[in-house]
Design a protein around this motif. Structure first.
Motif, PDB file in Angstrom:
ATOM      1  N   ALA A  61       0.575  -1.034  -0.110  1.00  0.00           N
ATOM      2  CA  ALA A  61      -0.303   0.142  -0.017  1.00  0.00           C
ATOM      3  C   ALA A  61       1.193   0.788  -0.130  1.00  0.00           C
ATOM      4  N   TYR A  62       1.919   1.181   0.591  1.00  0.00           N
ATOM      5  CA  TYR A  62       2.658   2.335   0.946  1.00  0.00           C
ATOM      6  C   TYR A  62       4.110   2.411   0.399  1.00  0.00           C
ATOM      7  N   LYS A  63       4.704   0.649   0.908  1.00  0.00           N
ATOM      8  CA  LYS A  63       6.185   0.766   0.906  1.00  0.00           C
ATOM      9  C   LYS A  63       7.141   0.726  -0.527  1.00  0.00           C
ATOM     10  N   TYR A  64       7.729   1.390  -0.555  1.00  0.00           N
ATOM     11  CA  TYR A  64       8.435   0.868  -2.001  1.00  0.00           C
ATOM     12  C   TYR A  64       8.032   1.614  -3.891  1.00  0.00           C
ATOM     13  N   LYS A  65       7.821   2.660  -3.114  1.00  0.00           N
ATOM     14  CA  LYS A  65       7.213   4.074  -4.338  1.00  0.00           C
ATOM     15  C   LYS A  65       7.711   4.747  -4.347  1.00  0.00           C
ATOM     16  N   SER A  66       7.608   5.264  -4.848  1.00  0.00           N
ATOM     17  CA  SER A  66       8.910   6.623  -5.645  1.00  0.00           C
ATOM     18  C   SER A  66       8.867   7.940  -4.468  1.00  0.00           C
ATOM     19  N   LEU A  67       9.311   9.057  -4.278  1.00  0.00           N
ATOM     20  CA  LEU A  67       9.324   9.622  -3.801  1.00  0.00           C
ATOM     21  C   LEU A  67       8.120  10.620  -3.717  1.00  0.00           C
ATOM     22  N   VAL A  68       7.918  11.085  -5.531  1.00  0.00           N
ATOM     23  CA  VAL A  68       6.905  11.457  -6.102  1.00  0.00           C
ATOM     24  C   VAL A  68       5.624  10.919  -5.775  1.00  0.00           C
ATOM     25  N   ARG A  69       5.674   9.689  -5.634  1.00  0.00           N
ATOM     26  CA  ARG A  69       4.078   8.803  -5.318  1.00  0.00           C
ATOM     27  C   ARG A  69       3.636   9.390  -3.777  1.00  0.00           C
ATOM     28  N   SER A  70       4.586   9.118  -3.137  1.00  0.00           N
ATOM     29  CA  SER A  70       4.668   8.693  -1.894  1.00  0.00           C
ATOM     30  C   SER A  70       3.608  10.642  -1.269  1.00  0.00           C
ATOM     31  N   LEU A  71       4.935  10.921  -1.526  1.00  0.00           N
ATOM     32  CA  LEU A  71       4.965  12.852  -1.589  1.00  0.00           C
ATOM     33  C   LEU A  71       2.583  13.139  -2.295  1.00  0.00           C
ATOM     34  N   GLY A  72       2.723  12.426  -3.503  1.00  0.00           N
ATOM     35  CA  GLY A  72       1.295  13.465  -3.919  1.00  0.00           C
ATOM     36  C   GLY A  72       0.105  11.924  -3.123  1.00  0.00           C
ATOM     37  N   GLY A  73       0.680  11.192  -2.762  1.00  0.00           N
ATOM     38  CA  GLY A  73       0.146   9.835  -1.182  1.00  0.00           C
ATOM     39  C   GLY A  73      -0.519  11.222  -0.270  1.00  0.00           C
ATOM     40  N   PHE A  74       0.314  11.934   0.223  1.00  0.00           N
ATOM     41  CA  PHE A  74       0.407  12.435   1.808  1.00  0.00           C
ATOM     42  C   PHE A  74      -1.142  13.543   1.538  1.00  0.00           C
ATOM     43  N   VAL A  75      -0.302  14.416   0.338  1.00  0.00           N
ATOM     44  CA  VAL A  75      -1.365  15.366   0.103  1.00  0.00           C
ATOM     45  C   VAL A  75      -2.382  14.631  -0.468  1.00  0.00           C
ATOM     46  N   SER A  76      -2.317  14.111  -1.180  1.00  0.00           N
ATOM     47  CA  SER A  76      -4.025  13.730  -1.535  1.00  0.00           C
ATOM     48  C   SER A  76      -5.260  13.159  -0.342  1.00  0.00           C
ATOM     49  N   ASP A  77      -4.082  12.343   0.703  1.00  0.00           N
ATOM     50  CA  ASP A  77      -5.194  11.870   1.684  1.00  0.00           C
ATOM     51  C   ASP A  77      -4.489  13.207   2.853  1.00  0.00           C
ATOM     52  N   PHE A  78      -4.443  14.150   3.011  1.00  0.00           N
ATOM     53  CA  PHE A  78      -4.102  15.657   3.674  1.00  0.00           C
ATOM     54  C   PHE A  78      -5.584  16.124   3.070  1.00  0.00           C
ATOM     55  N   PHE A  79      -6.153  16.215   2.087  1.00  0.00           N
ATOM     56  CA  PHE A  79      -6.935  16.665   1.474  1.00  0.00           C
ATOM     57  C   PHE A  79      -8.242  15.813   1.263  1.00  0.00           C
ATOM     58  N   LYS A  80      -8.353  15.112   0.737  1.00  0.00           N
ATOM     59  CA  LYS A  80      -9.279  14.110   0.912  1.00  0.00           C
ATOM     60  C   LYS A  80     -10.056  13.895   2.800  1.00  0.00           C
TER      61      LYS A  80
END
Length: 450
Positions: A193-212
């Motif tokens: 779900a979260y491990k071994y994703k690229s830095l861009v994808r991980s940062l994008g995931g944090f931003v998406s989680d925050f705004f949603k």
């Protein structure tokens, strides 16, 4: 038909079925029903004198009976080439739906061979139809769905009913008995779900989680990346353990595609993901999960196959299309060209049941070239996302529906194939409550089937 003595068996194989014209379609469907379902050899002749001289059980498949033999009046379908818009009227053989009705002279009330060929060849999928948003043939357009027999393996049921009628007509001849088999298949769309994703994808995931306002995902992502918490989709040890405990045949299909909107797995360049695939290959069979855009793209399909083979160092011979996205005959032709021997895509995303009308694996018949191909199709009966996302069933209801389908396959001693994901076994987020479903299903299958 299968007989006891070697001499009789040889005679039977040579000329037990008469038809006025032996076509590739006839050879294909007769051999599937007799050889693969009923486990009995079958042979053909178009010479009346050979058929009349035959001493064993015999069957004629033509327009009028030659005498008092077992006779099935033939529909034109198996003598045609190409695809035509057919008029189909549903009737009943006892309680089982059937079509291509025959006349009074016929030993059974419909042309079992033409009807079986229509379903197994997926004839209707070659006809003009409206595709869904993923360009797939939908269950709702199928004959089986429209006439309420999608959840019954009617080809298998018909075949066993035919065997019963033949045994009554020829009581001295013996048929071998089938054995029920079960295959558990696991699709790996997202290994983590979260491990071994690229830095861009991980940062994008944090931003998406925050705004949603997805607070749980935000914190879980952080804890997993800080190595404080185990990644929720890392359920591989659990799947291997419960499968081993229940003595299950297990196949994993790995998505190793480049990142797209629909292909979001960990990159195959990641060492940890490659090690995971190698690890799984030591304990289970591994196949390819061709990506979303491989449906008609043979170059991309070849690239992904070679990528998986470079990781496992084993020839890849099995596959299942991501999103169950395939188009007949193009996708299967591409698989054959790449020496894929087995495909596990035959099922619907939106509905459980038997897309090809059978639970028993069959060889793909290419209606473009009118030939049986070497690609063996393994139809699955249900998928976890169908039960949860499309049908909206609870875990308890899903197990009930699974048992119903299992019982249908047990009755015909067929092959029961299920499709789960490592995600659903986690019980995480939308899979809340599903932690025990996979294990409970395996226990149920073992209890009822073995």
């Amino acid at each position: 038909l299968h007989v006891r003595s070697r001499r009789q068996r040889q005679m039977c194989i040579r000329d037990s079925v008469y038809t006025h014209k032996i076509t590739p379609r006839i050879r294909y469907i007769f051999k599937h029903i007799f050889t693969r379902i009923l486990l009995s050899p079958v042979g053909f002749t178009s010479k009346i004198e050979e058929f009349v001289a035959h001493n064993g059980p015999k069957l004629s498949y033509t327009k009028v009976p030659l005498g008092k033999e077992f006779f099935i009046r033939s529909n034109e379908l198996l003598f045609e080439q190409g695809v035509n818009d057919l008029e189909i009227n549903i009737s009943k053989w006892d309680e089982t739906p059937c079509f291509f009705k025959t006349g009074q002279n016929s030993s059974i009330p419909f042309d079992i061979f033409a009807a079986s060929f229509y379903l197994i060849s997926r004839y209707e999928e070659y006809l003009p139809h409206v595709r869904d948003t993923h360009e797939r043939f939908t269950a709702e357009q199928s004959l089986a769905f429209r006439y309420y027999f999608l959840e019954k393996p009617v080809v298998d049921i018909w075949s066993l009913k035919l065997r019963k009628v033949l045994k009554e007509r020829f009581p001295e001849y013996h048929f071998s008995e089938r054995e029920f088999t079960y295959i558990s298949t696991i699709d790996i769309d997202n290994a983590y779900a979260y491990k071994y994703k690229s830095l861009v994808r991980s940062l994008g995931g944090f931003v998406s989680d925050f705004f949603k306002l997805q607070i749980r995902s935000f914190w879980d992502r952080l804890l997993v990346l800080l190595r404080i918490k185990k990644d929720p989709y890392n359920t591989f040890e659990k799947i291997l353990a419960v499968s081993k405990k229940n003595k299950v045949q297990l196949i994993f299909f790995f998505l190793v595609a480049d990142y797209t909107t629909f292909d979001t797995n960990v990159s195959a360049t990641k060492r940890q993901f490659r090690l995971l695939i190698k690890y799984i290959a030591d304990y289970a069979s591994v196949g390819l999960h061709p990506s979303y855009y491989t449906m008609k793209n043979s170059i991309l399909l070849k690239k992904e196959k070679e990528r998986l083979e470079a990781i496992t160092n084993i020839p890849t011979t099995m596959s299942r299309q991501h999103f169950l996205r395939f188009s007949l005959p193009e996708t299967y032709q591409n698989l054959i060209d790449l020496e894929i021997n087995e495909d596990y895509s035959m099922g619907y995303a939106s509905h459980v049941g038997f897309r090809a009308g059978t639970s028993i694996p069959f060889y793909f018949f290419d209606l473009d070239f009118e030939i049986q191909t070497p690609l063996k199709v393994y139809p699955f009966a249900l998928m976890d996302t169908t039960l949860n996302d499309y049908m909206g069933l609870t875990p308890k209801q899903s197990l009930g529906r699974t048992k119903d389908l299992l019982n249908e396959v047990l009755k015909v001693k067929g092959t029961f194939i299920t499709l789960f994901h490592n995600e659903s076994v986690s019980g995480y987020l939308r899979w809340n409550g599903w932690q025990k479903v996979y294990e409970s299903m395996l226990k149920m299958i073992r209890k009822n089937a073995y």
